[in-house]
Design an enzyme around this catalytic site. Structure first.
Site, PDB file in Angstrom:
ATOM      1  N   CYS A  59      42.952  35.975  36.833  1.00 47.31           N
ATOM      2  CA  CYS A  59      41.847  35.978  35.866  1.00 47.31           C
ATOM      3  C   CYS A  59      40.783  37.006  36.203  1.00 47.31           C
ATOM      4  O   CYS A  59      39.590  36.755  36.047  1.00 47.31           O
ATOM      5  CB  CYS A  59      41.159  34.618  35.770  1.00 47.31           C
ATOM      6  SG  CYS A  59      42.185  33.327  35.165  1.00 47.31           S
ATOM      7  N   ASN A  60      41.166  38.149  36.706  1.00 48.95           N
ATOM      8  CA  ASN A  60      40.152  39.161  36.981  1.00 48.95           C
ATOM      9  C   ASN A  60      40.766  40.530  36.719  1.00 48.95           C
ATOM     10  O   ASN A  60      41.184  41.230  37.636  1.00 48.95           O
ATOM     11  CB  ASN A  60      39.659  39.046  38.423  1.00 48.95           C
ATOM     12  CG  ASN A  60      38.428  39.898  38.667  1.00 48.95           C
ATOM     13  OD1 ASN A  60      38.281  40.975  38.093  1.00 48.95           O
ATOM     14  ND2 ASN A  60      37.542  39.411  39.511  1.00 48.95           N
TER      15      ASN A  60
END
Ligand SMILES: *Cc1c(COP(=O)(O)O)cnc(C)c1O
Length: 822
Positions: free
Chosen positions: A414-415
């Site tokens: 998630c980055n």
């Protein structure tokens, strides 16, 4: 006595470990995904809930007081109090972030638009905020990692008018950044908040649009940071802090907070929604309502998760009891140093891993060299590289670590900002990969040989040096071998490109499965004059149990071989048991005796049990069960009775198991693309009616396995694949290109490659788990675990009515279909 920690003493560490016995031999290295709760915590919470009557805090003053008491505890945890900060309970960091931007007043008049500024290396949940900001017509500005750090570290404030007091008429700028990157644990400075407020980032603001200087507000995403670090709000005072409690304590989930500095609370004026608990008065037939006076009450819509909040009290208490205050007389500082040292140790050990040819085996995606705890948290992010310089895909790593029961996180976590920065992927490449079918969270770990993600190892206070060593041992065993058997590359003339080792260095560089097989291209028309024969047939009467090998011929029914996977062992929760969870299942050898119409259950050391193949309707007890944990299809069947239930429970050593049989009336359809006509009926097998395995491919695999500890002979290795149809021919791997197969008088359609998981690492004779052959398959196919092909039955050829398939029948593959799009 093994060293467990160089911060926490041995006995105390043992005490901590005794709170996590549920892990058994699992090595949990995903603290950044979620912390784990100590077992004692649940006892405390349960005891509290069992002995007190907690009511809706809107109805009950006592419960409300308890909740407010916990607000005080939270503030104390951050070394502050209600005179400086307020606590708004939320469902987690993500909701805290959303609530803040929704409520934030960017401007006071039309001309001053205000800005939303974010670091590109933020978590996805922060990136999504730009959509909310866009609705408010503000400038949206993103900063890259280097610029951001450079500006924060600059000595001089670049702003023309350095200011410390905010001006009521100025527009407001909201900056969001993480206190610690969830990607690699880099800690962004939190001691520069004053500098930011003084305007050290002013040069990034589009001055022409935002004519007047802005008031800076800082929203600190502390979700990742707090899991292993102390946030002292008496030292550094961001205006807003977003956090999730499960990342600190492992429990409860669904609870987070937005901490708001009281002196900055006046910009949170724009929250539109109100709900139960947030208003003093509301009229139902007129647009009139007044929000609550008390600050946090205006933001907490609906009933708070009061039982979870009450659990928080115990979270603080238990952590304080459990963790000795070894550093700065502080629990979180102790955790911080303990976990940092583990991460540093892993980093240093990985850094020393080299292949025999001198190539480095690890590439790091760090922003610090682990020489300063104020810049680095307890996370190590990296990828592994083979001896020839090509990348090992993270899915391959994930499969192997699953096998070793080591839990890590792989992918982009998630980055995408950090992921792109570290993997050097351009926006165009990202979009192209997406178009090519790669999505967040999938298993496509390499595209054209380049990684699409990484491996993240993160430590919690319950980890020790033993965990580091376990991971290092696995990596050196599986990925950085020290002793290799010499390969003989030109043994078989038929093998052209079957061994990657035989390709030239540069050829292997960008090797992925696709290119690999394009290169092979060994299918020519009419090369199959050579004999291919049906060497073996097996059915697996009970799903996940041992094979029943067919002696001469067997009938093909509407769902595949008759009696193949017609029975299943089901747990008391109604979910089917598989070999993945219970490796002993392969020791159950079912036999079908057609003459006496009996299914017999056999296992060494147990008396056999016979069950009738035919049951009268009156004897059937209907039941339903789930094929898998994710209960996507519920299967109807009937129970095989107490005796069978006891037998399987005894053999497997698990209570309350049932043996069930799939009803003949119910038909499962094969999962297929929608446009596909003629869906096939399935029994309880996973994906297709038949699995075909080519013995030559097994032989090829066997020759490629270098692990001297792997002692399977060819038959044992072949058995691991649990094929229904085993063919024998000279060429390996060719079956992957077939579209149809004619065996004897029967025609089959190829449904695709079978993606093999950990099941193949279970020795079907002993139930023991091994690393091979998964490791070699993974290596040979660039991380894609594919072996064997799925078939579905088309029908007989040449007008035959005979549904029997016979051993030694000739096998004719067909490859000239139009459909070669697989
Ligand atoms: C985990 C995490 C989030 C998201 O937290 P949720 O609990 O999923 O809402 C946001 N930012 C960072 C840095 C995180 O580590």
């Amino acid at each position: 006595m093994a060293t467990l920690s160089n911060v926490i003493e041995y006995e105390q560490m043992q005490k901590i470990l005794s709170e996590f016995t549920r892990l058994e031999d699992q090595c949990y290295l995903d603290n950044a995904g979620s912390s784990l709760y100590p077992q004692h915590l649940l006892h405390c919470v349960t005891k509290d809930l069992l002995s007190n009557v907690y009511m809706n805090p809107h109805s009950d003053k006592y419960t409300k007081d308890c909740v407010d008491q916990i607000r005080t505890s939270i503030l104390r945890f951050f070394n502050t109090d209600s005179s400086d900060y307020s606590v708004i309970f939320t469902s987690g960091t993500t909701q805290s972030l959303k609530l803040l931007v929704e409520s934030f007043q960017f401007s006071y008049d039309e001309q001053n638009c205000g800005s939303f500024v974010y670091l590109r290396d933020n978590h996805t949940s922060v990136l999504g905020l730009r959509e909310l900001a866009a609705e408010k017509d503000v400038d949206i500005i993103h900063l890259n990692h280097d610029d951001f750090l450079k500006a924060l570290n600059a000595h001089h404030v670049t702003s023309v008018t350095a200011r410390t007091r905010k001006n009521k008429n100025d527009a407001n700028t909201l900056l969001v950044y993480p206190a610690q990157s969830n990607f690699n644990g880099f800690k962004y400075p939190i001691n520069c908040i004053e500098k930011i407020k003084e305007g050290c980032l002013d040069s990034f603001i589009k001055q022409h649009l935002c004519k007047i200087d802005c008031n800076w507000y800082v929203l600190l995403d502390a979700a990742s940071y707090l899991s292993t670090n102390k946030l002292d709000l008496s030292k550094y005072q961001p205006d807003f802090v977003a956090l999730s409690f499960y990342k600190i304590f492992g429990y409860p989930t669904g609870l987070g907070a937005l901490l708001v500095k009281n002196s900055s609370a006046d910009v949170l004026t724009e929250k539109r929604y109100f709900g139960g608990g947030t208003v003093d008065i509301v009229l139902s037939n007129e647009d009139y309502h007044v929000k609550r006076e008390l600050f946090h009450e205006r933001f907490e819509d609906g009933t708070l998760p009061f039982l979870s909040i009450i659990a928080l009290k115990h979270c603080f208490d238990v952590l304080h009891q459990l963790i000795p205050k070894m550093v700065n007389n502080d629990v979180m500082d102790t955790i911080s140093y303990h976990t940092y040292n583990l991460a540093k140790d892993l980093y240093l050990q990985l850094d020393k891993l080299y292949h025999k040819n001198g190539n480095k085996a690890v590439v790091f995606y760090t922003d610090s060299e682990f020489n300063d705890i104020s810049k680095q948290g307890a996370i190590v992010t990296f990828n592994l590289i083979r001896e020839n310089g090509s990348y090992i895909g993270y899915s391959e790593f994930q499969h192997i670590s699953d096998l070793f029961r080591i839990s890590v996180r792989t992918g982009c976590f998630c980055n995408s900002g950090s992921c792109q920065r570290h993997l050097n992927t351009t926006n165009k490449e990202m979009k192209d990969m997406y178009k090519a079918g790669h999505k967040c969270g999938d298993e496509i770990d390499l595209v054209n040989g380049r990684p699409t993600g990484a491996i993240r190892v993160s430590f919690g206070y319950y980890n020790t040096y033993k965990d580091v060593d376990k991971l290092i041992l696995m990596i050196s065993q599986c990925f950085v071998p020290t002793k290799l058997k010499k390969q003989n590359c030109v043994k078989h003339q038929l093998i052209r490109f079957s061994r990657k080792n035989c390709l030239k260095e540069e050829e292997t560089q960008l090797l992925n499965e696709q290119q690999y097989f394009n290169k092979i291209n060994f299918i020519e028309e009419n090369t199959f004059d050579a004999e291919i024969s049906l060497a073996e047939m097996s059915i697996f009467p009970i799903k996940s149990c041992g094979a029943f090998k067919i002696k001469s011929s067997w009938k093909i029914g509407p769902k595949g071989f008759e009696y193949d996977r017609e029975w299943m062992i089901v747990k008391d929760n109604g979910v089917c048991l598989t070999q993945k969870q219970n490796t002993q299942m392969c020791l159950i050898k079912p036999k079908i005796d057609l003459k006496h119409r009996i299914l017999s259950l056999n296992c060494i050391g147990m008396p056999s049990l016979s069950l009738p193949l035919d049951m009268t309707d009156s004897k059937k007890t209907n039941t339903s069960f789930c094929q898998s944990k994710v209960c996507t299809d519920i299967i109807q069947g009937y129970d095989c009775g107490e005796e069978a239930a006891d037998w399987v429970s005894n053999v497997l050593g698990v209570s309350f198991l049932r043996l069930v049989r799939q009803s003949n009336e119910v038909n499962r359809l094969q999962k297929k693309k929608k446009d596909d006509t003629g869906s096939k009926l399935l029994s309880l097998s996973n994906q297709a009616q038949f699995l075909l395995v080519n013995k030559a491919t097994v032989r090829w695999l066997s020759e490629n396995i270098k692990d001297p500890q792997f002692t399977d002979n060819l038959q044992q290795l072949a058995d691991r694949f649990r094929g229904n149809i085993v063919i024998d021919m000279e060429q390996e791997l060719v079956e992957r290109e077939w579209q149809r197969v004619i065996i004897g008088k029967h025609e089959f359609k190829v449904e695709g490659l079978c993606s093999r998981c950990q099941m193949i690492c279970i020795d079907q004779n002993t139930g023991e788990k091994t690393v091979e052959p998964l490791r070699t398959i993974s290596e040979q196919f660039a991380g894609k675990l594919r072996f064997g092909i799925y078939l579905s039955y088309i029908g007989t050829v040449g007008g035959s009515e005979d549904r029997m398939l016979k051993l030694k029948s000739s096998v004719k593959p067909v490859t000239n279909d139009d459909d070669i799009s697989r």
